[in-house]
Enzyme design. Structure first.
Site, PDB file in Angstrom:
ATOM      1  N   HIS A 109      14.766 -43.272 -51.208  1.00 12.02           N
ATOM      2  CA  HIS A 109      15.903 -43.623 -50.353  1.00 12.02           C
ATOM      3  C   HIS A 109      15.708 -43.046 -48.942  1.00 12.02           C
ATOM      4  CE1 HIS A 109      17.894 -43.475 -54.481  1.00 12.02           C
ATOM      5  NE2 HIS A 109      18.118 -44.714 -54.112  1.00 12.02           N
ATOM      6  N   GLN A 123      26.463 -54.942 -61.883  1.00 12.56           N
ATOM      7  CA  GLN A 123      25.034 -55.208 -62.127  1.00 12.56           C
ATOM      8  C   GLN A 123      24.503 -54.518 -63.383  1.00 12.56           C
ATOM      9  OE1 GLN A 123      23.818 -53.397 -58.257  1.00 12.56           O
ATOM     10  NE2 GLN A 123      22.090 -52.599 -59.410  1.00 12.56           N
TER      11      GLN A 123
HETATM   12  P1  AMP Z   1      18.992 -47.714 -56.024  1.00 12.12           P
HETATM   13  O1  AMP Z   1      19.811 -46.576 -55.520  1.00 12.12           O
HETATM   14  O2  AMP Z   1      18.080 -47.360 -57.152  1.00 12.12           O
HETATM   15  O3  AMP Z   1      19.823 -48.950 -56.260  1.00 12.12           O
HETATM   16  O4  AMP Z   1      18.000 -48.091 -54.859  1.00 12.12           O
HETATM   17  C1  AMP Z   1      18.465 -48.321 -53.544  1.00 12.12           C
HETATM   18  C2  AMP Z   1      17.312 -48.829 -52.725  1.00 12.12           C
HETATM   19  O5  AMP Z   1      16.269 -47.858 -52.726  1.00 12.12           O
HETATM   20  C3  AMP Z   1      16.707 -50.132 -53.276  1.00 12.12           C
HETATM   21  O6  AMP Z   1      16.383 -50.979 -52.182  1.00 12.12           O
HETATM   22  C4  AMP Z   1      15.469 -49.647 -53.971  1.00 12.12           C
HETATM   23  O7  AMP Z   1      14.452 -50.624 -54.040  1.00 12.12           O
HETATM   24  C5  AMP Z   1      15.056 -48.484 -53.078  1.00 12.12           C
HETATM   25  N1  AMP Z   1      14.185 -47.562 -53.809  1.00 12.12           N
HETATM   26  C6  AMP Z   1      14.412 -47.002 -55.030  1.00 12.12           C
HETATM   27  N2  AMP Z   1      13.367 -46.235 -55.395  1.00 12.12           N
HETATM   28  C7  AMP Z   1      12.457 -46.301 -54.396  1.00 12.12           C
HETATM   29  C8  AMP Z   1      11.161 -45.737 -54.181  1.00 12.12           C
HETATM   30  N3  AMP Z   1      10.585 -44.947 -55.073  1.00 12.12           N
HETATM   31  N4  AMP Z   1      10.515 -46.024 -53.035  1.00 12.12           N
HETATM   32  C9  AMP Z   1      11.096 -46.840 -52.095  1.00 12.12           C
HETATM   33  N5  AMP Z   1      12.315 -47.414 -52.250  1.00 12.12           N
HETATM   34  C10 AMP Z   1      12.983 -47.151 -53.378  1.00 12.12           C
END
Ligand code: AMP
Length: 285
Positions: free
Chosen positions: A37, A61
């Site tokens: 993030h 979701q």
């Molecule tokens: P989430 O909080 O898991 O819904 O993720 C929020 C955003 O962070 C989404 O666009 C994910 O694809 C991105 N994201 C999650 N993990 C990673 C990572 N390891 N590297 C880069 N982006 C990430």
């Protein structure tokens, strides 16, 4: 750093920033923030004057209530982290604020994406993602929005949403941030103990193994079967799917052609925690 809980107040704030010709970047998240993030926020900071990070664990979701209930949450720590890295604004709505009438949520039919990989194994998941991201785009009206390549299929969905619903935001994809072991950073990793982490590290190893097999010219069918066996032998890992796809449209590839950008996608469970990962096949120079 300003924290907004209501749609009305963040809209008033952002309208004023837009009037000052400031650029607005949006980073949608579900909290339990980690370096993945942070990388999205850093990218957003470089390209915008105002960075809005939304933190909302989106019930729409989740197709399993248990998964939603167990999703890690730590808003106080998230806010401290966001302050430290120079985020300007946080949008932290309640479920009632986002979904005032929870029994009549809009449903999205996202076509092909619903029938493969994440869509196939998590019925309704992408409808919920499409709903929340459309709402965030409407509330924030960002110039640019930042998404991780780790969720490759989600990225494809968001690009479709932008195209079909004419959102003006630019969509920026950010490479996956990993642990030194190769394990993709994920909020869900917080739920793994040491044994779980040892099993989870093999997810990336399997992807690299399949990439290596493909690059030496193995038939995709045999290479995939070999790596499925590798996954099935890992103690504590339950493979859900392994797919070799064309990166831009996620269609299955039967024969590898270096001129077509190809990705390998995997998902599975470690100790009841669902993890996913993907890599884009890199030709060795
Ligand atoms: P989430 O909080 O898991 O819904 O993720 C929020 C955003 O962070 C989404 O666009 C994910 O694809 C991105 N994201 C999650 N993990 C990673 C990572 N390891 N590297 C880069 N982006 C990430």
């Amino acid at each position: 750093m300003k924290v907004f809980k209501s749609i009305e107040t963040i809209r008033i704030f952002l309208a004023a920033q837009r009037n000052r010709q400031l650029k607005i970047g949006l980073v949608p998240t579900m909290g339990a923030l980690h370096e993945g993030h942070v990388s999205l926020v850093e990218n957003a900071k470089e390209q915008n004057d105002i960075v809005v990070v939304s933190i909302f664990v989106n019930p729409a979701q989740f197709n399993k209530k248990e998964d939603l209930d167990k999703y890690p949450r730590n808003v106080a720590r998230d806010i401290e982290l966001l302050k430290e890295i120079g985020c300007t604004s946080v949008f932290l709505p309640s479920t009632d604020e986002m979904y005032p009438s929870q029994e009549s949520l809009l449903k999205f039919d996202v076509g092909y994406l619903d029938g493969i990989m994440e869509g196939k194994f998590r019925p309704g998941h992408f409808s919920g993602v499409a709903l929340v991201v459309s709402k965030l785009f409407n509330i924030v009206d960002p110039d640019s929005s930042y998404f991780g390549q780790k969720d490759l299929q989600q990225l494809a969905l968001i690009k479709t949403l932008k195209r079909e619903l004419n959102f003006r935001t630019q969509i920026v994809n950010v490479p996956t941030i990993r642990e030194v072991s190769g394990l993709a950073k994920s909020s869900r990793n917080e739920r793994l103990d040491e044994k779980g982490l040892r099993a989870a590290v093999n997810i990336f190893k399997g992807l690299k193994l399949l990439e290596a097999k493909i690059l030496v010219g193995a038939s995709l069918k045999n290479a995939k079967r070999g790596v499925e066996e590798f996954y099935n032998e890992i103690d504590g890992f339950e493979l859900e799917y392994l797919e070799i796809v064309q990166t831009d449209n996620l269609r299955t590839i039967r024969e590898y052609k270096p001129e077509i950008e190809t990705s390998i996608c995997v998902a599975g469970y470690v100790a009841g925690v669902r993890l996913l990962d993907n890599i884009c096949i890199q030709l060795k120079q």
